[in-house]
Design an enzyme around this catalytic site. Structure first.
Site, mmCIF file in Angstrom:
data_model
loop_
_atom_site.group_PDB
_atom_site.id
_atom_site.type_symbol
_atom_site.label_atom_id
_atom_site.label_comp_id
_atom_site.label_asym_id
_atom_site.label_seq_id
_atom_site.Cartn_x
_atom_site.Cartn_y
_atom_site.Cartn_z
ATOM 1 N N HIS A 43 0.868 -1.200 0.000
ATOM 2 C CA HIS A 43 0.000 0.000 0.000
ATOM 3 C C HIS A 43 0.892 1.233 0.000
ATOM 4 O O HIS A 43 1.492 1.572 1.027
ATOM 5 C CB HIS A 43 -0.904 0.002 1.237
ATOM 6 C CG HIS A 43 -1.873 1.151 1.278
ATOM 7 N ND1 HIS A 43 -3.224 0.969 1.516
ATOM 8 C CD2 HIS A 43 -1.716 2.493 1.113
ATOM 9 C CE1 HIS A 43 -3.837 2.140 1.500
ATOM 10 N NE2 HIS A 43 -2.934 3.096 1.269
ATOM 11 N N HIS A 56 1.567 5.378 -1.651
ATOM 12 C CA HIS A 56 1.193 6.561 -2.452
ATOM 13 C C HIS A 56 2.464 7.162 -3.039
ATOM 14 O O HIS A 56 3.327 7.631 -2.279
ATOM 15 C CB HIS A 56 0.491 7.608 -1.583
ATOM 16 C CG HIS A 56 -0.775 7.091 -0.972
ATOM 17 N ND1 HIS A 56 -2.001 7.226 -1.582
ATOM 18 C CD2 HIS A 56 -1.003 6.402 0.175
ATOM 19 C CE1 HIS A 56 -2.934 6.650 -0.837
ATOM 20 N NE2 HIS A 56 -2.353 6.148 0.242
ATOM 21 N N LYS A 62 -9.244 -0.414 -5.838
ATOM 22 C CA LYS A 62 -9.315 0.178 -4.493
ATOM 23 C C LYS A 62 -10.631 0.906 -4.282
ATOM 24 O O LYS A 62 -11.038 1.726 -5.113
ATOM 25 C CB LYS A 62 -8.148 1.173 -4.346
ATOM 26 C CG LYS A 62 -8.149 1.989 -3.065
ATOM 27 C CD LYS A 62 -7.601 1.203 -1.885
ATOM 28 C CE LYS A 62 -7.776 1.931 -0.566
ATOM 29 N NZ LYS A 62 -6.799 2.980 -0.329
ATOM 30 N N HIS A 102 -10.590 0.936 1.729
ATOM 31 C CA HIS A 102 -10.340 1.932 2.768
ATOM 32 C C HIS A 102 -11.536 1.790 3.705
ATOM 33 O O HIS A 102 -12.635 2.240 3.398
ATOM 34 C CB HIS A 102 -10.259 3.339 2.161
ATOM 35 C CG HIS A 102 -9.982 4.387 3.189
ATOM 36 N ND1 HIS A 102 -8.803 5.097 3.223
ATOM 37 C CD2 HIS A 102 -10.713 4.828 4.253
ATOM 38 C CE1 HIS A 102 -8.828 5.933 4.256
ATOM 39 N NE2 HIS A 102 -9.981 5.785 4.894
ATOM 40 N N HIS A 162 -4.692 -0.598 5.762
ATOM 41 C CA HIS A 162 -4.237 0.162 6.934
ATOM 42 C C HIS A 162 -5.143 0.004 8.154
ATOM 43 O O HIS A 162 -5.774 0.927 8.621
ATOM 44 C CB HIS A 162 -3.997 1.642 6.620
ATOM 45 C CG HIS A 162 -4.996 2.288 5.686
ATOM 46 N ND1 HIS A 162 -6.343 2.183 5.845
ATOM 47 C CD2 HIS A 162 -4.812 3.061 4.587
ATOM 48 C CE1 HIS A 162 -6.947 2.863 4.891
ATOM 49 N NE2 HIS A 162 -6.055 3.391 4.104
ATOM 50 N N ASP A 170 1.507 2.673 3.512
ATOM 51 C CA ASP A 170 0.629 3.835 3.367
ATOM 52 C C ASP A 170 1.445 5.124 3.404
ATOM 53 O O ASP A 170 0.946 6.161 3.841
ATOM 54 C CB ASP A 170 -0.476 3.850 4.432
ATOM 55 C CG ASP A 170 -1.598 4.808 4.063
ATOM 56 O OD1 ASP A 170 -1.712 5.179 2.883
ATOM 57 O OD2 ASP A 170 -2.354 5.215 4.980
HETATM 58 C C1 NCD Z 1 -3.499 9.164 2.029
HETATM 59 C C2 NCD Z 1 -3.049 10.231 1.020
HETATM 60 O O1 NCD Z 1 -2.589 11.292 1.442
HETATM 61 O O2 NCD Z 1 -3.148 9.964 -0.193
HETATM 62 N N1 NCD Z 1 -3.518 9.747 3.343
HETATM 63 C C3 NCD Z 1 -3.459 9.078 4.509
HETATM 64 O O3 NCD Z 1 -3.592 9.705 5.553
HETATM 65 N N2 NCD Z 1 -3.246 7.792 4.564
HETATM 66 C C4 NCD Z 1 -4.816 8.624 1.625
HETATM 67 C C5 NCD Z 1 -5.235 7.394 2.360
HETATM 68 O O4 NCD Z 1 -4.658 6.318 2.193
HETATM 69 O O5 NCD Z 1 -6.205 7.466 3.126
HETATM 70 ZN ZN ZN Z 2 -3.291 5.068 1.649
#
Ligand code: NCD
Ligand code: ZN
Length: 346
Positions: free
Chosen positions: A14, A16, A100, A137, A175, A248
């Site tokens: 996971h 970003h 997702k 999520h 998460h 995450d």
């Molecule tokens: C994530 C993001 O900033 O893209 N933020 C987070 O707090 N985890 C989005 C997400 O996974 O909820």
């Molecule tokens: Zn995330």
């Protein structure tokens, strides 16, 4: 005392990565320590079709530092208009790995998310048939549900009904932050798994709220009270194949977090492996580390465990916190785990 470890190269289930300059700056921290990552689709203009995912994958590959062996596994952002045929073909061709679900409004760039779950049932039917993981999520967004209860309410009102309707669907509860979440996953069979982040293993909500408000510990789902953190530690260090790492890691400019309405997300990949290894060491569970970092996720996703290896060494002094990342628009603050960390990737 154990001071050296060798494990199969970890994967991040996971992540970003963003796009543009931010992608260029953060990607090396992932590609140096992970062989593969499930790349989240919540760009400002979300990745909603296989074609979008192919373009985004190419952008990631174009930014990969020379010599780094890293495979981005792409995901689609589920909308009420997601085309089951596009999902099916994209999966068969290995262009996409998972889809997702963001409940509309749940987190960063989730406005296009799903409001009415029944609208996505045709996509879930196809995914169930072809064995494609559905990533959730797991938070409700109802205004009358307390933010600390959003995960537990999601399980009761959304996840249990989806699971009943699609008993063979592979679901990853992303998460995980609560004991209720851990207990739910443990009550399921092998079709349900969960990712756990490094930060939820080391901080509880006090880190964010005691002694002043600390925006760099704010993420979604929000960290909960200590009993939940302890449940996550127990799950991660148990070796149970349903639990694996999803960092995450979610970079935002420091200015966007230190604000009267700060963004959710923690940039943690610069020290994720060190922090988790320290947690396992503190729990006397280093023998389970490779399951959480390198084996359980691969098995759930039907992939082979990486043949490359990673070496870790325990130094005799605590490591310093990684430096903040510089971009032309400002810095990104790196995660400070608030515990002494001795383990280092070498
Ligand atoms: C994530 C993001 O900033 O893209 N933020 C987070 O707090 N985890 C989005 C997400 O996974 O909820
Ligand atoms: Zn995330």
């Amino acid at each position: 005392m154990l001071t050296k470890l060798t494990i199969p190269m970890p994967d991040d289930w996971h992540l970003h990565l963003r796009s543009g300059e931010m992608l260029n700056k953060v990607l090396p921290y992932s590609s140096q320590h992970f062989a593969r990552a499930i790349v989240m689709p919540n760009l400002p203009s979300p990745v909603v079709t296989t074609n979008d995912a192919k373009k985004y994958r190419q952008e990631i590959l174009n930014n990969l530092p020379e010599g780094h062996d890293f495979t981005p596994l792409m995901t689609l952002y589920m909308t009420e208009n997601t085309d089951p045929e596009d999902v099916h073909l994209g999966f068969l061709k290995d262009d996409i790995t998972a889809v997702k679900l963001y409940p509309a409004g749940a987190t960063t760039n989730s406005d296009a998310g799903v409001k009415d779950l029944e609208k996505i049932y045709p996509v879930l039917e196809v995914m169930e048939q072809i064995g494609m993981p559905f990533l959730v999520h797991g938070e409700v967004v109802d205004v009358d549900v307390d933010i600390f209860d959003r995960e537990a309410v999601f399980i009761e009102t959304k996840l249990i009904p989806i699971r009943q309707r699609f008993p063979k669907l592979k679901i990853v509860f992303e998460h995980l932050t609560t004991k209720e979440g851990v207990d739910y996953v443990l009550s399921c069979n092998d079709n349900t798994a969960a990712t756990i982040t490094p930060h939820h293993l080391v901080i509880n909500r006090n880190a964010m709220l005691v002694g002043g408000i600390k925006p760099h510990y704010y993420c979604l789902p929000v960290a909960k009270r200590e009993l939940h953190r302890l449940a996550l530690i127990k799950a991660a260090t148990s070796g149970d194949k349903r639990f694996f790492l999803g960092t995450d890691s979610a970079p935002h400019l420091t200015t966007a977090k230190e604000s009267s309405c700060g963004c959710a997300g923690i940039f943690n990949v610069a020290n994720a492996i060190s922090v988790i290894t320290q947690v396992f060491d503190n729990e006397k569970a280093l023998d389970q580390l490779e399951k959480f970092l390198s084996i359980n996720g691969a098995l759930f996703y039907g992939k082979t465990v990486n043949s490359q290896h990673m070496n870790l060494v325990r130094s005799d002094h605590a490591l310093t916190i990684p430096k903040n990342i510089k971009t032309s628009k400002g810095v990104v603050t790196a995660f400070d785990p608030l515990i002494d960390v001795y383990w280092q990737v070498v």
